[in-house]
Design a protein around this motif. Structure first.
Motif, PDB file in Angstrom:
ATOM      1  N   VAL B   4       0.339  -1.361 -16.277  1.00  0.00           N
ATOM      2  CA  VAL B   4       1.461  -1.827 -15.480  1.00  0.00           C
ATOM      3  C   VAL B   4       0.913  -2.112 -14.081  1.00  0.00           C
ATOM      4  N   THR B   5       1.149  -3.307 -13.578  1.00  0.00           N
ATOM      5  CA  THR B   5       0.640  -3.655 -12.254  1.00  0.00           C
ATOM      6  C   THR B   5       1.783  -3.731 -11.252  1.00  0.00           C
ATOM      7  N   GLN B   6       1.475  -3.384 -10.014  1.00  0.00           N
ATOM      8  CA  GLN B   6       2.474  -3.419  -8.945  1.00  0.00           C
ATOM      9  C   GLN B   6       1.856  -4.055  -7.710  1.00  0.00           C
ATOM     10  N   THR B   7       2.651  -4.892  -7.058  1.00  0.00           N
ATOM     11  CA  THR B   7       2.246  -5.482  -5.788  1.00  0.00           C
ATOM     12  C   THR B   7       3.412  -5.459  -4.822  1.00  0.00           C
ATOM     13  N   PRO B   8       3.141  -5.322  -3.526  1.00  0.00           N
ATOM     14  CA  PRO B   8       1.836  -5.021  -2.955  1.00  0.00           C
ATOM     15  C   PRO B   8       1.479  -3.549  -3.127  1.00  0.00           C
ATOM     16  N   LYS B   9       0.273  -3.188  -2.760  1.00  0.00           N
ATOM     17  CA  LYS B   9      -0.130  -1.784  -2.831  1.00  0.00           C
ATOM     18  C   LYS B   9       0.475  -0.999  -1.671  1.00  0.00           C
ATOM     19  N   HIS B  10       0.510  -1.626  -0.502  1.00  0.00           N
ATOM     20  CA  HIS B  10       1.103  -1.020   0.690  1.00  0.00           C
ATOM     21  C   HIS B  10       2.056  -2.021   1.315  1.00  0.00           C
ATOM     22  N   LEU B  11       3.117  -1.508   1.919  1.00  0.00           N
ATOM     23  CA  LEU B  11       4.071  -2.377   2.610  1.00  0.00           C
ATOM     24  C   LEU B  11       4.644  -1.627   3.802  1.00  0.00           C
ATOM     25  N   VAL B  12       4.595  -2.280   4.955  1.00  0.00           N
ATOM     26  CA  VAL B  12       5.222  -1.746   6.162  1.00  0.00           C
ATOM     27  C   VAL B  12       6.306  -2.718   6.575  1.00  0.00           C
ATOM     28  N   MET B  13       7.507  -2.222   6.796  1.00  0.00           N
ATOM     29  CA  MET B  13       8.609  -3.112   7.157  1.00  0.00           C
ATOM     30  C   MET B  13       9.512  -2.455   8.186  1.00  0.00           C
ATOM     31  N   GLY B  14      10.151  -3.301   8.975  1.00  0.00           N
ATOM     32  CA  GLY B  14      11.138  -2.814   9.920  1.00  0.00           C
ATOM     33  C   GLY B  14      12.492  -2.695   9.245  1.00  0.00           C
ATOM     34  N   MET B  15      13.412  -2.048   9.926  1.00  0.00           N
ATOM     35  CA  MET B  15      14.724  -1.773   9.333  1.00  0.00           C
ATOM     36  C   MET B  15      15.557  -3.030   9.139  1.00  0.00           C
ATOM     37  N   LYS B  19      12.270  -7.484   2.093  1.00  0.00           N
ATOM     38  CA  LYS B  19      11.011  -7.570   1.361  1.00  0.00           C
ATOM     39  C   LYS B  19      11.295  -7.303  -0.108  1.00  0.00           C
ATOM     40  N   SER B  20      10.287  -7.564  -0.943  1.00  0.00           N
ATOM     41  CA  SER B  20      10.421  -7.307  -2.374  1.00  0.00           C
ATOM     42  C   SER B  20       9.173  -6.635  -2.925  1.00  0.00           C
ATOM     43  N   LEU B  21       9.391  -5.733  -3.867  1.00  0.00           N
ATOM     44  CA  LEU B  21       8.305  -5.135  -4.631  1.00  0.00           C
ATOM     45  C   LEU B  21       8.298  -5.779  -6.015  1.00  0.00           C
ATOM     46  N   LYS B  22       7.093  -5.926  -6.545  1.00  0.00           N
ATOM     47  CA  LYS B  22       6.963  -6.599  -7.839  1.00  0.00           C
ATOM     48  C   LYS B  22       6.239  -5.697  -8.826  1.00  0.00           C
ATOM     49  N   CYS B  23       6.680  -5.754 -10.075  1.00  0.00           N
ATOM     50  CA  CYS B  23       6.072  -4.971 -11.156  1.00  0.00           C
ATOM     51  C   CYS B  23       5.924  -5.880 -12.371  1.00  0.00           C
ATOM     52  N   GLU B  24       4.792  -5.772 -13.051  1.00  0.00           N
ATOM     53  CA  GLU B  24       4.551  -6.623 -14.205  1.00  0.00           C
ATOM     54  C   GLU B  24       3.870  -5.844 -15.324  1.00  0.00           C
ATOM     55  N   GLN B  25       4.296  -6.129 -16.552  1.00  0.00           N
ATOM     56  CA  GLN B  25       3.625  -5.548 -17.717  1.00  0.00           C
ATOM     57  C   GLN B  25       3.585  -6.610 -18.815  1.00  0.00           C
ATOM     58  N   HIS B  26       2.494  -6.577 -19.590  1.00  0.00           N
ATOM     59  CA  HIS B  26       2.320  -7.542 -20.677  1.00  0.00           C
ATOM     60  C   HIS B  26       2.075  -6.817 -21.978  1.00  0.00           C
ATOM     61  N   MET B  27       2.791  -5.713 -22.153  1.00  0.00           N
ATOM     62  CA  MET B  27       2.644  -4.919 -23.373  1.00  0.00           C
ATOM     63  C   MET B  27       3.783  -5.181 -24.344  1.00  0.00           C
ATOM     64  N   GLY B  28       4.692  -6.082 -23.973  1.00  0.00           N
ATOM     65  CA  GLY B  28       5.844  -6.342 -24.837  1.00  0.00           C
ATOM     66  C   GLY B  28       6.891  -5.255 -24.776  1.00  0.00           C
ATOM     67  N   HIS B  29       6.825  -4.422 -23.742  1.00  0.00           N
ATOM     68  CA  HIS B  29       7.803  -3.350 -23.591  1.00  0.00           C
ATOM     69  C   HIS B  29       9.156  -3.913 -23.185  1.00  0.00           C
ATOM     70  N   PRO B 107       0.485   1.823 -10.484  1.00  0.00           N
ATOM     71  CA  PRO B 107      -0.147   2.594  -9.406  1.00  0.00           C
ATOM     72  C   PRO B 107       0.772   2.836  -8.216  1.00  0.00           C
ATOM     73  N   GLY B 108       1.875   2.115  -8.147  1.00  0.00           N
ATOM     74  CA  GLY B 108       2.824   2.347  -7.074  1.00  0.00           C
ATOM     75  C   GLY B 108       2.642   1.442  -5.865  1.00  0.00           C
ATOM     76  N   THR B 109       3.712   1.312  -5.092  1.00  0.00           N
ATOM     77  CA  THR B 109       3.682   0.656  -3.782  1.00  0.00           C
ATOM     78  C   THR B 109       4.047   1.696  -2.744  1.00  0.00           C
ATOM     79  N   ARG B 110       3.151   1.878  -1.776  1.00  0.00           N
ATOM     80  CA  ARG B 110       3.420   2.824  -0.681  1.00  0.00           C
ATOM     81  C   ARG B 110       4.205   2.083   0.394  1.00  0.00           C
ATOM     82  N   LEU B 111       5.467   2.456   0.569  1.00  0.00           N
ATOM     83  CA  LEU B 111       6.362   1.788   1.519  1.00  0.00           C
ATOM     84  C   LEU B 111       6.545   2.643   2.757  1.00  0.00           C
TER      85      LEU B 111
END
Lengths: 113, 114
Positions: B4-15, B19-29, B107-111
């Motif tokens: 399972v992949t996630q982007t971005p790895k790190h994200l810093v944002m103001g209030m 922004k958007s977090l993305k997750c992708e899998q190609h296992m047919g789940h 692996p997660g996105t650190r926000l």
């Protein structure tokens, strides 16, 4: 509702020593049980799982766990710990409806050289 | 492949940012999940998608908006977040939404919200 307890918040063992991490669950039906490991800042990696059958399950990295219904436990063991095993370990119980996981609070393992 | 992949790895944002977090899998789940994990705590379930439909929302504030455009992709849209929303956001997927099954985590996105 189901719940999971990991009684030990921190455990320190010497490299080469044996390890046992405790996990107790509360659930009315047959549980589906998992152990995950998480290195700092990383995602969770599945170590092993129990759904049914043999109550002693083997996992990756030399880990095993034993399901004991009478004790509502699913303890994780390893005969000889390596420094790379230092991480956070989570026990979890899954239920059929919605495949929701309930996690224990985690046990942080530290390995002394 | 159980990735399972996630982007971005790190994200810093103001209030006030969006922004958007993305997750992708190609296992047919056919089940995908968003979790929030604060430091030294276990993951907490936020949302579950089954067959691309939102099936569980664990009373998450509306400033978090999930989206599942197709069976391989899961997004988490963020708007007007608070500093207490700073955490590791984990995505997971499993084969069958209808039964207890192994969840595979990214692996997660650190926000960080400033």
């Amino acid at each position: 509702a189901q719940s999971v307890t990991q009684p030990d918040i921190h455990i320190t063992v010497s490299e080469g020593a044996s390890l046992e991490l405790r996990c107790n669950y509360s659930y009315g039906a047959t549980p589906y049980l998992f152990w995950y490991v998480q290195s700092p800042g990383q995602g969770l990696q599945l170590l092993l799982k129990y759904f049914s059958g043999d109550t002693l399950v083997q996992g990756i990295k030399g880990f095993e766990a034993e399901f004991k219904r009478s004790q509502s436990s699913f303890n994780l063991r390893k005969p000889s710990v390596h420094w790379s095993d230092a991480a956070e370990y989570f026990c979890a119980v899954g239920v059929n409806a919605g495949n929701m996981l309930t996690f224990g609070g985690g046990t942080r393992l530290m390995v002394k050289p | 492949d159980t990735e399972v992949t996630q982007t971005p790895k790190h994200l810093v944002m103001g209030m006030t940012n969006k922004k958007s977090l993305k997750c992708e899998q190609h296992m047919g789940h056919r089940a995908m999940y968003w979790y929030k994990q604060k430091a030294k705590k276990p993951p907490e379930l936020m949302f579950v998608y089954s067959y691309e439909k939102l099936s569980i929302n664990e009373s998450v504030p509306s400033r978090f908006s999930p989206e599942c455009p197709n069976s391989s992709l899961l997004n988490l849209h963020l708007h007007a977040l608070q500093p207490e929303d700073s955490a590791l956001y984990l995505c997971a997927s499993s084969q069958d939404p209808g039964s207890a099954d192994t969840q595979y985590f990214g692996p997660g996105t650190r926000l960080t919200v400033l």
